[in-house]
Design an enzyme around this catalytic site. Structure first.
Site, short mmCIF file in Angstrom:
data_model
loop_
_atom_site.label_atom_id
_atom_site.label_comp_id
_atom_site.label_asym_id
_atom_site.label_seq_id
_atom_site.Cartn_x
_atom_site.Cartn_y
_atom_site.Cartn_z
N ARG A 59 0.85 -1.19 0.00
CA ARG A 59 0.00 0.00 0.00
C ARG A 59 0.88 1.24 0.00
O ARG A 59 2.09 1.14 0.18
CB ARG A 59 -0.96 -0.01 1.19
CG ARG A 59 -0.27 0.12 2.54
CD ARG A 59 -1.30 0.24 3.66
NE ARG A 59 -0.62 0.24 4.95
CZ ARG A 59 -1.24 0.23 6.12
NH1 ARG A 59 -2.56 0.20 6.17
NH2 ARG A 59 -0.57 0.24 7.24
N GLU B 105 -3.61 -8.12 6.97
CA GLU B 105 -3.88 -7.78 8.37
C GLU B 105 -4.90 -8.72 9.03
O GLU B 105 -5.52 -8.36 10.02
CB GLU B 105 -4.31 -6.31 8.47
CG GLU B 105 -3.17 -5.43 7.98
CD GLU B 105 -3.37 -3.95 8.23
OE1 GLU B 105 -2.47 -3.32 8.79
OE2 GLU B 105 -4.43 -3.44 7.83
N TRP C 171 2.32 -6.94 13.04
CA TRP C 171 3.52 -6.52 12.30
C TRP C 171 4.76 -6.46 13.17
O TRP C 171 5.80 -5.97 12.75
CB TRP C 171 3.27 -5.18 11.60
CG TRP C 171 2.54 -4.16 12.42
CD1 TRP C 171 1.20 -3.92 12.38
CD2 TRP C 171 3.08 -3.27 13.41
NE1 TRP C 171 0.86 -2.92 13.29
CE2 TRP C 171 2.00 -2.51 13.93
CE3 TRP C 171 4.36 -3.04 13.91
CZ2 TRP C 171 2.17 -1.55 14.92
CZ3 TRP C 171 4.53 -2.07 14.89
CH2 TRP C 171 3.44 -1.34 15.38
N GLU D 172 -6.44 5.71 15.94
CA GLU D 172 -6.24 4.26 15.85
C GLU D 172 -5.39 3.78 17.00
O GLU D 172 -4.40 4.43 17.36
CB GLU D 172 -5.42 3.89 14.60
CG GLU D 172 -6.11 3.93 13.29
CD GLU D 172 -5.14 3.49 12.18
OE1 GLU D 172 -4.20 2.72 12.44
OE2 GLU D 172 -5.33 3.94 11.05
N PHE E 11 -4.43 -11.21 10.85
CA PHE E 11 -4.12 -11.60 12.23
C PHE E 11 -3.96 -10.40 13.16
O PHE E 11 -3.41 -10.51 14.26
CB PHE E 11 -2.88 -12.50 12.28
CG PHE E 11 -3.12 -13.80 11.56
CD1 PHE E 11 -4.17 -14.63 11.94
CD2 PHE E 11 -2.33 -14.18 10.50
CE1 PHE E 11 -4.44 -15.82 11.26
CE2 PHE E 11 -2.57 -15.37 9.82
CZ PHE E 11 -3.64 -16.19 10.20
N HIS E 12 -4.43 -9.25 12.72
CA HIS E 12 -4.42 -8.04 13.56
C HIS E 12 -5.76 -7.98 14.29
O HIS E 12 -6.81 -8.19 13.71
CB HIS E 12 -4.25 -6.82 12.66
CG HIS E 12 -3.95 -5.55 13.38
ND1 HIS E 12 -4.87 -4.90 14.18
CD2 HIS E 12 -2.83 -4.78 13.42
CE1 HIS E 12 -4.33 -3.81 14.68
NE2 HIS E 12 -3.08 -3.71 14.24
N ASN F 231 -4.19 8.62 4.83
CA ASN F 231 -3.97 7.81 6.04
C ASN F 231 -2.50 7.75 6.35
O ASN F 231 -1.69 7.44 5.47
CB ASN F 231 -4.47 6.37 5.81
CG ASN F 231 -4.50 5.57 7.09
OD1 ASN F 231 -5.25 5.89 8.01
ND2 ASN F 231 -3.68 4.53 7.16
N GLU F 232 -2.15 8.07 7.58
CA GLU F 232 -0.76 7.95 8.02
C GLU F 232 0.23 8.31 6.92
O GLU F 232 1.05 7.48 6.51
CB GLU F 232 -0.48 6.54 8.54
CG GLU F 232 -1.19 6.23 9.83
CD GLU F 232 -0.76 4.90 10.46
OE1 GLU F 232 -0.15 4.08 9.75
OE2 GLU F 232 -1.05 4.71 11.64
C1 GAL Z 1 -1.79 1.62 10.86
C2 GAL Z 1 -2.65 1.82 9.65
C3 GAL Z 1 -3.84 0.89 9.63
C4 GAL Z 1 -3.41 -0.50 10.01
C5 GAL Z 1 -2.75 -0.47 11.35
C6 GAL Z 1 -2.31 -1.83 11.84
O1 GAL Z 1 -0.48 1.97 10.59
O2 GAL Z 1 -3.11 3.14 9.56
O3 GAL Z 1 -4.42 0.91 8.35
O4 GAL Z 1 -2.55 -0.99 9.04
O5 GAL Z 1 -1.60 0.32 11.27
O6 GAL Z 1 -1.65 -1.74 13.07
#
Ligand code: GAL
Length: 634
Positions: free
Chosen positions: A109, A356, A316, A308, A358-359, A147-148
């Site tokens: 991404r 993601e 990660w 977030e 497993f997040h 985003n970020e």
């Molecule tokens: C952030 C991001 C999210 C998601 C998240 C996972 O960096 O904005 O989209 O990837 O991390 O921890």
């Protein structure tokens, strides 16, 4: 402005990952958990613009109406965070090039170069459509740009970036001569005769690194060129919606440095940020507190929003440990105590597929009948009970600590006196010492004026390596007009172009105002510790120095610089200024700060395991220890 009537609770919502039959279930579960805000459409570009100029808003219209009917507000994203495959296929120049000149491909991404005109034009067209369509929708209460920014490819070394960098330099320097002298290009035959000759600071021959001034300017440029993208989107939204606030989510994380959020904060209607814990670290709640305080610093003390964080494990880190029962509630309330207008998450429903999966999320793979969903629902209920907290900013601290991304950029360069220096680690250690003593801190930028600092009893300057003359003057004024100051080692070594200040390290501030004459650095060996004359323990750093008007607090001993000044202080009449010419261990740093705080009568609350923070009439007391503690009565 941010809504000051309620605390927000919810998270990133990605309905496009799910069949429509799940959507109704989502609304039911959101209501049950107390969700009142979702961030929608962040990664939806490919689902909205299916081929160039061909838009499909039907699914978004549908879910927006469902959310609205369900009483859930929307933080509407501009969907530009990740460009679709058709775009980079047709316009490969959008793709960024890394330090080694390798093109980064589509498939992860954020694969775009911030200086790309094509990306800018295509993103603008998309934002225009989204803003036009949803600006008046009653469910939309705020805007989430991109985003970020800068998370994955903050530095691009392609030809477009090079041209943009040259243009940025043309604006920063009045002439090529001024650039040459700032960067010191007469070293190694680097002199430039025109801005067109200047390269991006990518890979140079082995054992060499690009010019330090060029490197730090490239970091400034990269933050600025990315900020331009944000401003471009924001300005489009403002044409359609002058009422709802516009923000973009920062990343307040210990090792995140690419964007200068103090600069960015000037451009958002309210500050929002993301934070993820290093769950392997048993003291991660101290980092959380630090990052929350730093975010409040970007917001100049005002309320901000945690956009977030995670309900449990991320996916990660090398090992992704789940949160322990109750931990998330403590985490969320610590953010709220430190000024967040609620607690938002990545993401609402745990993905079934993709990177993601497993997040953690608010609704885990295992569904509604789970520890995570139950715990977050309890938190949702708690936040709903106390909307009035949101009216109050977190109380101001008596201590300010200077933080500055440009110091990070300066200190991460190669060719330093020792590779063991770490700006984020030193700042974190100073912060932790204070946290464990129950001393609260506000973060300030070195551009703060003496007048802005005047209300602080104590200002701390850990490794503030570069100071402009103006900045140095303001800190001097602050100290000489009643403010107490601690200046850490390797501070005020250079001006903001990384040219060393001559005639004794630490410049006027250390040599004249505090009165320590520093001649030479004597970094310690890895793992080496030494005891100072007063018993404090040090690591990493010593220096050859002598008193020049200050009073000795502790000198080095048992080292190559026996008798040199490790810690000194100067009575300035109504205030005191200290110089700490070394890296103290955590315990010694605590002893040092504790003695200063008691000298100055700064009040401590909590500490060791307990966090105490005031937000107007509300007192937050959070116990991070293993044993239960009675809530204090006062
Ligand atoms: C952030 C991001 C999210 C998601 C998240 C996972 O960096 O904005 O989209 O990837 O991390 O921890």
């Amino acid at each position: 402005m941010l809504n000051l009537q309620k605390l927000h609770f919810g998270g990133d919502y990605n309905p496009e990952q799910w069949p429509k039959k799940v959507w109704a279930e989502d609304i039911r579960l959101m209501q049950k958990a107390g969700v009142n805000l979702v961030s929608l459409g962040i990664f939806s570009w490919a689902n909205i613009e299916r081929s160039e100029g061909v838009y499909d808003f039907s699914w978004l219209d549908e879910i927006i109406d469902m959310l609205h009917k369900g009483g859930i507000s929307i933080d509407m994203a501009t969907a530009t965070a990740s460009a679709p495959a058709w775009l980079t296929q047709k316009y490969p120049e959008v793709l960024p090039k890394n330090f080694d000149g390798v093109t980064l491909v589509h498939g992860g991404r954020q694969a775009y170069c911030a200086a790309s005109e094509v990306y800018r034009t295509k993103a603008a067209a998309l934002v225009e459509k989204i803003a036009e369509r949803y600006a008046k929708h009653p469910a939309v209460v705020m805007w989430h740009v991109n985003n970020e920014y800068g998370c994955h490819a903050p530095y691009c070394y392609c030809d477009n970036s090079r041209k943009a960098f040259q243009n940025w330099l043309r604006k920063r320097y009045a002439s090529i001569e001024e650039l040459n002298s700032s960067w010191g290009t007469d070293f190694w035959s680097q002199r430039y005769y025109s801005f067109d000759e200047i390269p991006v600071p990518s890979r140079t021959p082995d054992g060499t690194h690009p010019n330090p001034g060029q490197q730090i300017d490239f970091k400034r440029f990269s933050s600025d060129v990315t900020l331009e993208l944000y401003k471009m989107e924001r300005d489009i939204i403002k044409r359609y919606d002058s009422k709802n606030p516009v923000t973009t989510n920062f990343m307040s994380m210990k090792f995140t440095y690419a964007m200068d959020y103090f600069e960015w904060a000037k451009e958002v209607d309210f500050v929002s940020t993301d934070h993820y814990l290093a769950q392997h670290d048993p003291y991660n709640y101290i980092d959380l507190a630090q990052q929350a305080d730093l975010t409040r610093g970007f917001a100049k003390g005002k309320q901000w929003l945690l956009m977030e964080h995670s309900s449990s494990a991320v996916n990660w880190q090398p090992r992704n440990y789940a949160k322990t029962p109750g931990q998330e509630k403590r985490n969320a309330m610590s953010f709220v105590a430190r000024g967040s207008q609620g607690a938002m998450y990545f993401q609402w429903r745990q993905s079934q597929a993709g990177s993601e999966r497993f997040h953690s999320a608010l609704v885990p793979h295992a569904g509604e009948d789970t520890r995570v969903y139950r715990e977050v629902s309890e938190l949702g209920a708690l936040l709903k009970q106390h909307p009035e907290i949101s009216e109050y900013p977190t109380d101001r601290a008596q201590i300010a600590m200077v933080y500055d991304y440009e110091q990070f950029w300066a200190l991460m360069q190669a060719n330093m006196p020792t590779q063991d220096l770490s700006y984020p680690e030193t700042v974190a250690k100073w912060y932790r010492a204070l946290w464990e003593l129950g001393l609260r801190v506000d973060f300030v930028h070195p551009d703060a004026t003496a007048a802005e600092l005047a209300d602080y009893k104590l200002v701390l300057m850990p490794m503030v390596h570069m100071l402009s003359d103006k900045q140095e003057t303001e800190f001097t004024k602050y100290a000489q007009s009643g403010g107490n100051l601690v200046v850490g080692y390797f501070s005020n070594i250079s001006d903001r172009t990384l040219r060393v200040k001559l005639g004794g390290y630490g410049g006027n501030l250390v040599k004249e105002v505090i009165g320590v004459y520093v001649e030479e650095f004597y970094p310690l060996r890895p793992e080496q510790t030494l005891k100072l004359s007063n018993g404090y323990e040090i690591t990493l750093w010593s220096e050859l120095s002598r008193l020049n008007g200050a009073e000795m607090v502790a000198s080095f001993q048992g080292s190559d610089v026996d008798g040199s000044v490790a810690i000194a202080k100067r009575n300035l009449g109504t205030s005191t200024a200290w110089y700490q010419g070394t890296e103290l261990t955590l315990d010694s740093q605590k002893k040092f700060f504790s003695s200063i705080a008691s000298d100055l009568g700064i009040k401590a609350e909590g500490g060791v395991d307990t966090e105490v923070v005031h937000r107007g009439p509300y007192r937050f007391e959070i116990n991070h220890g293993k044993n239960s503690v009675a809530v204090s009565k006062n």
